[in-house]
Design an enzyme around this catalytic site. Structure first.
Site: not given
Ligand code: GAR
Length: 192
Positions: A14-15, A86, A103, A105, A146, A175
Protein backbone atom coordinates in the site's frame (compact mmCIF):
# COMPACT_ATOMS: atom_id res chain seq x y z
CA UNK A 1 15.81 14.75 -16.04
CA UNK A 2 13.55 13.30 -13.33
CA UNK A 3 15.18 11.42 -10.45
CA UNK A 4 14.41 7.72 -10.82
CA UNK A 5 13.10 5.63 -7.94
CA UNK A 6 13.00 1.90 -7.30
CA UNK A 7 10.62 0.66 -4.60
CA UNK A 8 11.30 -2.60 -2.77
CA UNK A 9 8.30 -4.27 -1.11
CA UNK A 10 7.49 -7.73 0.27
CA UNK A 11 3.79 -7.53 1.16
CA UNK A 12 0.61 -5.67 0.37
CA UNK A 13 2.45 -2.70 -1.08
CA UNK A 14 0.00 0.00 0.00
CA UNK A 15 2.93 2.38 0.63
CA UNK A 16 4.45 1.52 -2.75
CA UNK A 17 1.11 2.24 -4.40
CA UNK A 18 0.79 5.53 -2.53
CA UNK A 19 4.28 6.61 -3.63
CA UNK A 20 3.51 5.66 -7.25
CA UNK A 21 0.23 7.60 -7.17
CA UNK A 22 1.89 10.63 -5.61
CA UNK A 23 4.63 10.81 -8.24
CA UNK A 24 2.50 9.66 -11.20
CA UNK A 25 2.52 13.06 -12.92
CA UNK A 26 5.51 14.58 -11.17
CA UNK A 27 8.04 16.39 -13.32
CA UNK A 28 11.06 15.71 -11.06
CA UNK A 29 10.52 12.17 -9.77
CA UNK A 30 9.60 8.94 -11.53
CA UNK A 31 9.10 5.42 -10.16
CA UNK A 32 10.86 3.19 -12.69
CA UNK A 33 11.02 -0.18 -10.94
CA UNK A 34 9.35 -2.24 -8.24
CA UNK A 35 11.29 -5.07 -6.71
CA UNK A 36 9.91 -7.90 -4.57
CA UNK A 37 11.15 -11.09 -2.95
CA UNK A 38 7.61 -12.49 -2.74
CA UNK A 39 5.78 -13.42 -5.94
CA UNK A 40 2.57 -14.14 -4.00
CA UNK A 41 2.46 -10.68 -2.45
CA UNK A 42 -0.27 -8.23 -3.43
CA UNK A 43 2.40 -5.74 -4.55
CA UNK A 44 2.78 -7.87 -7.72
CA UNK A 45 -0.85 -7.20 -8.72
CA UNK A 46 -0.49 -3.52 -7.84
CA UNK A 47 2.65 -3.16 -9.98
CA UNK A 48 0.91 -4.74 -12.98
CA UNK A 49 -2.07 -2.43 -12.58
CA UNK A 50 0.22 0.57 -12.20
CA UNK A 51 2.09 -0.54 -15.30
CA UNK A 52 5.44 -0.31 -13.54
CA UNK A 53 8.07 -2.98 -14.28
CA UNK A 54 8.42 -5.45 -11.43
CA UNK A 55 11.43 -7.61 -10.80
CA UNK A 56 11.60 -10.66 -8.56
CA UNK A 57 14.70 -11.42 -6.51
CA UNK A 58 15.48 -14.29 -4.17
CA UNK A 59 17.40 -13.74 -0.96
CA UNK A 60 20.47 -15.26 -2.64
CA UNK A 61 20.24 -12.90 -5.61
CA UNK A 62 19.85 -9.96 -3.26
CA UNK A 63 22.96 -10.96 -1.33
CA UNK A 64 24.97 -11.72 -4.46
CA UNK A 65 23.74 -8.34 -5.75
CA UNK A 66 25.63 -8.27 -9.09
CA UNK A 67 22.57 -9.11 -11.24
CA UNK A 68 20.29 -6.87 -9.23
CA UNK A 69 22.83 -4.06 -9.54
CA UNK A 70 22.76 -4.50 -13.34
CA UNK A 71 18.97 -4.22 -13.30
CA UNK A 72 19.10 -1.09 -11.15
CA UNK A 73 21.72 0.41 -13.44
CA UNK A 74 19.78 -0.48 -16.60
CA UNK A 75 16.75 1.27 -15.15
CA UNK A 76 19.04 4.20 -14.20
CA UNK A 77 17.81 4.08 -10.61
CA UNK A 78 19.05 7.01 -8.50
CA UNK A 79 17.28 6.28 -5.25
CA UNK A 80 15.75 3.26 -3.50
CA UNK A 81 12.77 3.14 -1.14
CA UNK A 82 12.17 0.18 1.14
CA UNK A 83 8.41 0.16 1.71
CA UNK A 84 7.71 -2.96 3.74
CA UNK A 85 10.71 -4.87 2.38
CA UNK A 86 11.58 -7.56 4.85
CA UNK A 87 15.04 -8.78 3.83
CA UNK A 88 18.20 -7.23 5.14
CA UNK A 89 20.25 -5.53 2.44
CA UNK A 90 23.77 -6.80 1.78
CA UNK A 91 26.68 -4.51 2.65
CA UNK A 92 27.69 -4.24 -1.00
CA UNK A 93 24.31 -2.75 -1.89
CA UNK A 94 24.45 -0.19 0.93
CA UNK A 95 27.98 0.72 -0.19
CA UNK A 96 26.88 1.20 -3.81
CA UNK A 97 24.03 3.50 -2.74
CA UNK A 98 25.32 5.38 0.32
CA UNK A 99 22.55 7.66 1.66
CA UNK A 100 20.51 6.76 -1.40
CA UNK A 101 18.31 4.11 0.26
CA UNK A 102 15.57 4.92 2.75
CA UNK A 103 13.29 2.73 4.81
CA UNK A 104 10.00 3.30 6.57
CA UNK A 105 9.39 1.59 9.89
CA UNK A 106 6.08 1.53 11.80
CA UNK A 107 7.41 2.54 15.24
CA UNK A 108 9.41 5.25 16.93
CA UNK A 109 12.89 3.79 16.44
CA UNK A 110 15.01 2.65 18.17
CA UNK A 111 11.98 1.24 19.98
CA UNK A 112 10.46 -1.87 18.40
CA UNK A 113 13.03 -2.14 15.63
CA UNK A 114 15.45 -4.85 14.63
CA UNK A 115 15.28 -8.32 13.18
CA UNK A 116 11.79 -9.83 13.08
CA UNK A 117 10.08 -6.54 13.94
CA UNK A 118 7.74 -5.62 11.11
CA UNK A 119 4.11 -4.78 10.41
CA UNK A 120 1.57 -6.03 12.94
CA UNK A 121 4.27 -7.65 15.10
CA UNK A 122 5.44 -4.13 15.94
CA UNK A 123 1.93 -2.91 16.78
CA UNK A 124 1.22 -5.98 18.96
CA UNK A 125 4.39 -5.32 20.96
CA UNK A 126 3.46 -1.64 21.38
CA UNK A 127 0.00 -2.60 22.68
CA UNK A 128 1.37 -5.34 24.93
CA UNK A 129 3.72 -2.87 26.58
CA UNK A 130 0.89 -0.37 27.07
CA UNK A 131 2.78 2.42 25.33
CA UNK A 132 0.94 5.73 25.27
CA UNK A 133 2.39 6.74 21.92
CA UNK A 134 3.72 5.15 18.76
CA UNK A 135 4.48 6.44 15.28
CA UNK A 136 6.60 6.09 12.20
CA UNK A 137 10.30 6.46 11.45
CA UNK A 138 11.82 7.21 8.07
CA UNK A 139 15.57 6.66 7.96
CA UNK A 140 18.58 6.06 5.74
CA UNK A 141 19.51 2.40 5.48
CA UNK A 142 22.74 0.88 6.71
CA UNK A 143 23.80 -2.75 7.18
CA UNK A 144 21.81 -3.25 10.37
CA UNK A 145 18.04 -3.57 10.53
CA UNK A 146 16.37 -0.24 11.33
CA UNK A 147 19.56 1.51 12.47
CA UNK A 148 20.52 4.13 9.88
CA UNK A 149 20.36 7.91 10.37
CA UNK A 150 16.84 9.16 11.14
CA UNK A 151 15.20 11.52 8.66
CA UNK A 152 11.74 11.93 10.18
CA UNK A 153 9.60 10.64 13.02
CA UNK A 154 5.89 11.35 13.43
CA UNK A 155 3.92 10.33 16.49
CA UNK A 156 0.38 9.21 17.23
CA UNK A 157 -1.29 8.55 20.56
CA UNK A 158 -2.10 5.02 21.72
CA UNK A 159 -5.30 5.08 23.76
CA UNK A 160 -6.25 2.69 26.55
CA UNK A 161 -8.81 0.95 24.32
CA UNK A 162 -6.61 0.91 21.19
CA UNK A 163 -6.85 -2.30 19.12
CA UNK A 164 -4.43 -3.76 16.60
CA UNK A 165 -6.71 -2.56 13.80
CA UNK A 166 -7.08 1.01 15.05
CA UNK A 167 -3.36 1.38 15.78
CA UNK A 168 -2.41 -0.07 12.38
CA UNK A 169 -4.83 2.37 10.73
CA UNK A 170 -3.28 5.34 12.56
CA UNK A 171 0.20 4.27 11.51
CA UNK A 172 -0.83 3.72 7.90
CA UNK A 173 -2.36 7.17 7.83
CA UNK A 174 0.93 8.70 9.03
CA UNK A 175 2.86 6.66 6.47
CA UNK A 176 0.56 7.69 3.64
CA UNK A 177 0.88 11.35 4.51
CA UNK A 178 4.59 11.61 5.27
CA UNK A 179 6.46 9.09 3.12
CA UNK A 180 5.89 10.68 -0.32
CA UNK A 181 6.48 14.19 1.08
CA UNK A 182 9.73 13.09 2.73
CA UNK A 183 10.96 11.40 -0.46
CA UNK A 184 10.14 14.54 -2.44
CA UNK A 185 11.99 16.74 0.06
CA UNK A 186 15.09 14.52 0.17
CA UNK A 187 15.34 14.26 -3.59
CA UNK A 188 15.03 18.01 -3.92
CA UNK A 189 17.90 18.64 -1.50
CA UNK A 190 19.99 15.66 -2.45
CA UNK A 191 22.97 15.94 -4.72
CA UNK A 192 22.41 12.83 -6.79
C1 GAR B 1 4.43 -0.66 6.63
O1 GAR B 1 3.69 -0.38 7.78
C2 GAR B 1 5.91 -0.41 6.89
O2 GAR B 1 6.16 0.62 7.80
C3 GAR B 1 6.32 -1.73 7.47
O3 GAR B 1 5.64 -2.70 6.70
C4 GAR B 1 4.37 -2.15 6.33
C5 GAR B 1 4.17 -2.44 4.86
O4 GAR B 1 2.85 -2.16 4.49
N1 GAR B 1 7.74 -1.92 7.42
C6 GAR B 1 8.41 -2.60 8.35
O5 GAR B 1 7.85 -3.11 9.30
C7 GAR B 1 9.92 -2.65 8.13
N2 GAR B 1 10.58 -3.20 9.27
P1 GAR B 1 2.47 -2.05 2.96
O6 GAR B 1 3.00 -3.32 2.27
O7 GAR B 1 0.98 -2.00 2.92
O8 GAR B 1 3.11 -0.83 2.40
Amino acid sequence: MPKKLAIFASGSGSNAQNICNYFANHSDVKVVLICTNNLDAFIVKRAKKLNIPITFITKTELNYFINLYKKLQNAEVDFIILAGFLLRLPTIMVEKYPNHIINIHPSLLPKYGGRGMYGDIVHKAVLKNKEIESGISIHFVNQNYDEGELILQEKCSVSANETLETLAAKIHQLERKHLPLTIEKILKNHNL
